[in-house]
Design a protein around this motif. Structure first.
Motif, mmCIF file in Angstrom:
data_model
loop_
_atom_site.group_PDB
_atom_site.id
_atom_site.type_symbol
_atom_site.label_atom_id
_atom_site.label_comp_id
_atom_site.label_asym_id
_atom_site.label_seq_id
_atom_site.Cartn_x
_atom_site.Cartn_y
_atom_site.Cartn_z
ATOM 1 N N ASP A 141 0.807 -1.226 0.000
ATOM 2 C CA ASP A 141 0.000 0.000 0.000
ATOM 3 C C ASP A 141 0.841 1.278 0.000
ATOM 4 O O ASP A 141 0.560 2.218 0.738
ATOM 5 C CB ASP A 141 -0.975 -0.010 1.189
ATOM 6 C CG ASP A 141 -1.917 -1.202 1.126
ATOM 7 O OD1 ASP A 141 -2.787 -1.201 0.240
ATOM 8 O OD2 ASP A 141 -1.762 -2.132 1.939
ATOM 9 N N ASP A 177 -0.984 -2.714 -4.353
ATOM 10 C CA ASP A 177 -1.168 -1.260 -4.362
ATOM 11 C C ASP A 177 0.162 -0.514 -4.255
ATOM 12 O O ASP A 177 0.292 0.454 -3.496
ATOM 13 C CB ASP A 177 -2.148 -0.814 -3.276
ATOM 14 C CG ASP A 177 -3.596 -1.103 -3.647
ATOM 15 O OD1 ASP A 177 -3.836 -1.563 -4.780
ATOM 16 O OD2 ASP A 177 -4.483 -0.878 -2.807
ATOM 17 N N GLY A 195 -2.479 -5.002 -6.728
ATOM 18 C CA GLY A 195 -3.520 -4.820 -5.730
ATOM 19 C C GLY A 195 -4.862 -4.532 -6.363
ATOM 20 O O GLY A 195 -5.135 -4.949 -7.496
ATOM 21 N N ASN A 196 -5.711 -3.815 -5.637
ATOM 22 C CA ASN A 196 -7.013 -3.438 -6.209
ATOM 23 C C ASN A 196 -6.976 -2.037 -6.808
ATOM 24 O O ASN A 196 -7.757 -1.736 -7.715
ATOM 25 C CB ASN A 196 -8.126 -3.539 -5.156
ATOM 26 C CG ASN A 196 -7.930 -2.595 -4.000
ATOM 27 O OD1 ASN A 196 -6.920 -2.677 -3.297
ATOM 28 N ND2 ASN A 196 -8.883 -1.708 -3.768
ATOM 29 N N GLU A 236 -4.817 -2.655 -10.260
ATOM 30 C CA GLU A 236 -5.320 -3.974 -10.650
ATOM 31 C C GLU A 236 -4.797 -4.405 -12.021
ATOM 32 O O GLU A 236 -4.707 -3.595 -12.949
ATOM 33 C CB GLU A 236 -6.847 -3.912 -10.653
ATOM 34 C CG GLU A 236 -7.553 -5.243 -10.646
ATOM 35 C CD GLU A 236 -9.047 -5.044 -10.437
ATOM 36 O OE1 GLU A 236 -9.815 -5.634 -11.229
ATOM 37 O OE2 GLU A 236 -9.451 -4.312 -9.511
ATOM 38 N N HIS A 253 -2.968 -9.576 -1.556
ATOM 39 C CA HIS A 253 -3.592 -8.275 -1.333
ATOM 40 C C HIS A 253 -5.077 -8.550 -1.125
ATOM 41 O O HIS A 253 -5.851 -8.647 -2.077
ATOM 42 C CB HIS A 253 -3.376 -7.344 -2.524
ATOM 43 C CG HIS A 253 -3.793 -5.932 -2.265
ATOM 44 N ND1 HIS A 253 -2.997 -5.028 -1.587
ATOM 45 C CD2 HIS A 253 -4.931 -5.257 -2.554
ATOM 46 C CE1 HIS A 253 -3.612 -3.875 -1.500
ATOM 47 N NE2 HIS A 253 -4.803 -3.994 -2.067
ATOM 48 N N THR A 302 -8.303 -9.513 2.276
ATOM 49 C CA THR A 302 -8.750 -9.377 3.660
ATOM 50 C C THR A 302 -9.097 -10.735 4.242
ATOM 51 O O THR A 302 -9.603 -11.619 3.544
ATOM 52 C CB THR A 302 -9.986 -8.470 3.750
ATOM 53 O OG1 THR A 302 -10.998 -8.983 2.873
ATOM 54 C CG2 THR A 302 -9.650 -7.050 3.346
ATOM 55 N N GLY A 357 -13.554 -5.635 4.743
ATOM 56 C CA GLY A 357 -12.918 -4.791 3.737
ATOM 57 C C GLY A 357 -13.820 -4.332 2.622
ATOM 58 O O GLY A 357 -13.443 -3.473 1.844
ATOM 59 N N SER A 390 -12.132 -6.606 -2.080
ATOM 60 C CA SER A 390 -11.189 -6.810 -0.991
ATOM 61 C C SER A 390 -10.541 -8.185 -1.008
ATOM 62 O O SER A 390 -9.698 -8.470 -0.181
ATOM 63 C CB SER A 390 -11.894 -6.618 0.358
ATOM 64 O OG SER A 390 -12.899 -7.611 0.536
ATOM 65 N N HIS A 427 -3.660 -4.276 1.723
ATOM 66 C CA HIS A 427 -5.025 -3.761 1.544
ATOM 67 C C HIS A 427 -5.519 -3.000 2.767
ATOM 68 O O HIS A 427 -6.096 -1.934 2.633
ATOM 69 C CB HIS A 427 -6.024 -4.870 1.179
ATOM 70 C CG HIS A 427 -7.390 -4.328 0.820
ATOM 71 N ND1 HIS A 427 -7.588 -3.476 -0.239
ATOM 72 C CD2 HIS A 427 -8.606 -4.523 1.378
ATOM 73 C CE1 HIS A 427 -8.890 -3.172 -0.319
ATOM 74 N NE2 HIS A 427 -9.512 -3.781 0.650
ATOM 75 N N TYR A 444 -0.452 -7.643 8.246
ATOM 76 C CA TYR A 444 -0.644 -6.480 7.371
ATOM 77 C C TYR A 444 0.508 -5.522 7.636
ATOM 78 O O TYR A 444 0.698 -5.062 8.775
ATOM 79 C CB TYR A 444 -1.973 -5.788 7.668
ATOM 80 C CG TYR A 444 -3.183 -6.506 7.141
ATOM 81 C CD1 TYR A 444 -3.548 -6.410 5.800
ATOM 82 C CD2 TYR A 444 -3.957 -7.298 7.977
ATOM 83 C CE1 TYR A 444 -4.657 -7.078 5.315
ATOM 84 C CE2 TYR A 444 -5.065 -7.970 7.499
ATOM 85 C CZ TYR A 444 -5.415 -7.859 6.170
ATOM 86 O OH TYR A 444 -6.508 -8.522 5.684
#
Length: 379
Positions: free
Chosen positions: A9, A57, A91-92, A95, A168, A170, A175, A179, A199, A215
């Protein structure tokens, strides 16, 4: 012994739109140095970093500026050139789903291991300090990666060495949308030595059976509700024993703080202004939340305008409920519960000569009136 530097992140390329444009650009420039600082840390021999994990991320968007992408690739090549393996998981925010995702456009040039498979798989076995480290991961891919319920299929090789999963996502359903929920019990059954997560921006750790699921959090956050951890996450590994410790190494970051202040503890607007001046620092990003029942009117916009240049960024949120002396004198003449309360405390105040005790009685008087008004007992 060797250490794993677990990052997540970083959100490189993010710009704070709540700041003035010049400050927003400067804040972005500073934050975009995060990866370079992490690489500098990893390459310092005394830190004994043998592996770097980026758990999603890395970028704020799947289409970051090419200049930023080239800077990131250059930093990762520094690790590669020094013999420090690096694993990057989309990540999201960044992506891989999209055809123009940074990880599709630059896959051929990406240093180290770039995770692209949409389902959990063994993605690499790396030699770290002469010790095999097996990496398991996936890159969430819309329409392919199951997302309606927590993932439960987590493979693990029957091979000696350290087994590390990087996701990445939860744990459970926590989340919200996008997630990538992960089933706790299934991860515990997989028996990984370490689960590196991204995340969630806080620094959190949970035990899944014997497995630490960690995390890393965002080293440097995005704003007042996401201030960052101010630390790198380091995983200490001893061959033959596995993961022996997870620790947070403090990192100097630009301070992002929220202070909640009771304005009723100040005797005047000038005292409040002096206190605010004492908090000033040119790099400080501060949100000051004022509450309470001061004996004076608070002018939040004026305070912010007067002191803003002393901070990198300043916001003042005024939620005070001032009660004036005129209000108190009017209430004291009323044949109501509020009137009785005010008369008694005014009488007590008149008999007090010690300054500190007078302040206490004044504060009790204003707080009491506010409470009675909220309860609808003033009449």
């Amino acid at each position: 012994m060797f250490r794993i530097l677990h990052l997540a992140d970083l959100h490189l390329g993010w710009e704070p739109r709540f700041m003035a444009p010049d400050r927003a650009a400067e804040r972005r420039r500073r934050r975009d140095r995060l990866l370079a600082r992490a690489v500098d840390y990893a390459l310092e021999a005394s830190h004994q970093v043998g592996l770097v994990l980026i758990a999603g991320d890395l970028f704020e968007t799947h289409r970051p500026p090419e200049s930023l992408v080239q800077e990131v690739i250059g930093q990762l090549r520094r690790l590669e050139a020094a013999g420090v393996p690096v694993v990057t998981v989309p990540g999201n925010h960044d992506e891989i789903t999209y055809h123009d995702s940074v990880y599709r456009r630059f896959a051929a040039a990406w240093p180290g291991v770039l995770v692209q498979n949409p389902l959990p798989e063994p993605v690499a076995t790396l030699a770290v300090a002469g010790f095999p480290v097996h990496i398991y991961s996936l890159a969430y891919t819309g329409g392919v990666t199951p997302a309606g319920s927590p993932l439960t299929a987590f493979p693990r090789l029957d091979e000696p060495g350290l087994h590390v999963a990087v996701f990445h996502g939860t744990l459970g359903h926590w989340g919200g949308d996008r997630s990538l929920p992960l089933d706790r019990e299934a991860l515990a059954r997989a028996g990984y030595d370490y689960v590196a997560l991204g995340h969630i921006h806080q620094a959190l750790e949970e035990r899944l059976g014997r497995t630490p699921a960690v995390y890393a959090g965002a080293v440097e956050g995005k704003g007042f509700d996401d201030p960052g951890t101010g630390a790198f996450t380091l995983v200490e590994v001893e061959p033959g024993r596995g993961v022996v410790a997870v620790r947070r190494e403090p990192v100097p970051v630009q301070p992002v703080e929220t202070l909640r202040i009771d304005a009723g503890t100040f005797g005047s607007a000038a005292e409040l202004g002096s206190y605010l001046a004492s908090l000033a620092a040119p790099d400080r990003i501060l949100r000051l939340e004022l509450h309470g029942t001061p004996a004076f009117a608070v002018d939040g916009p004026a305070l912010q305008a007067e002191h803003a240049t002393r901070f990198f960024h300043l916001e003042i949120h005024d939620a005070t409920e001032p009660v004036s002396w005129d209000d108190l004198l009017q209430w004291s003449r009323e044949p109501t519960i509020t009137g009785l309360f005010v008369r008694r405390l005014l009488d007590q105040l008149e008999g007090e000569t010690e300054p500190r005790r007078r302040r206490v009685v004044e504060r009790a008087l204003r707080l009491g009136v506010q409470a009675l008004m909220r309860e609808g007992q003033a009449r």
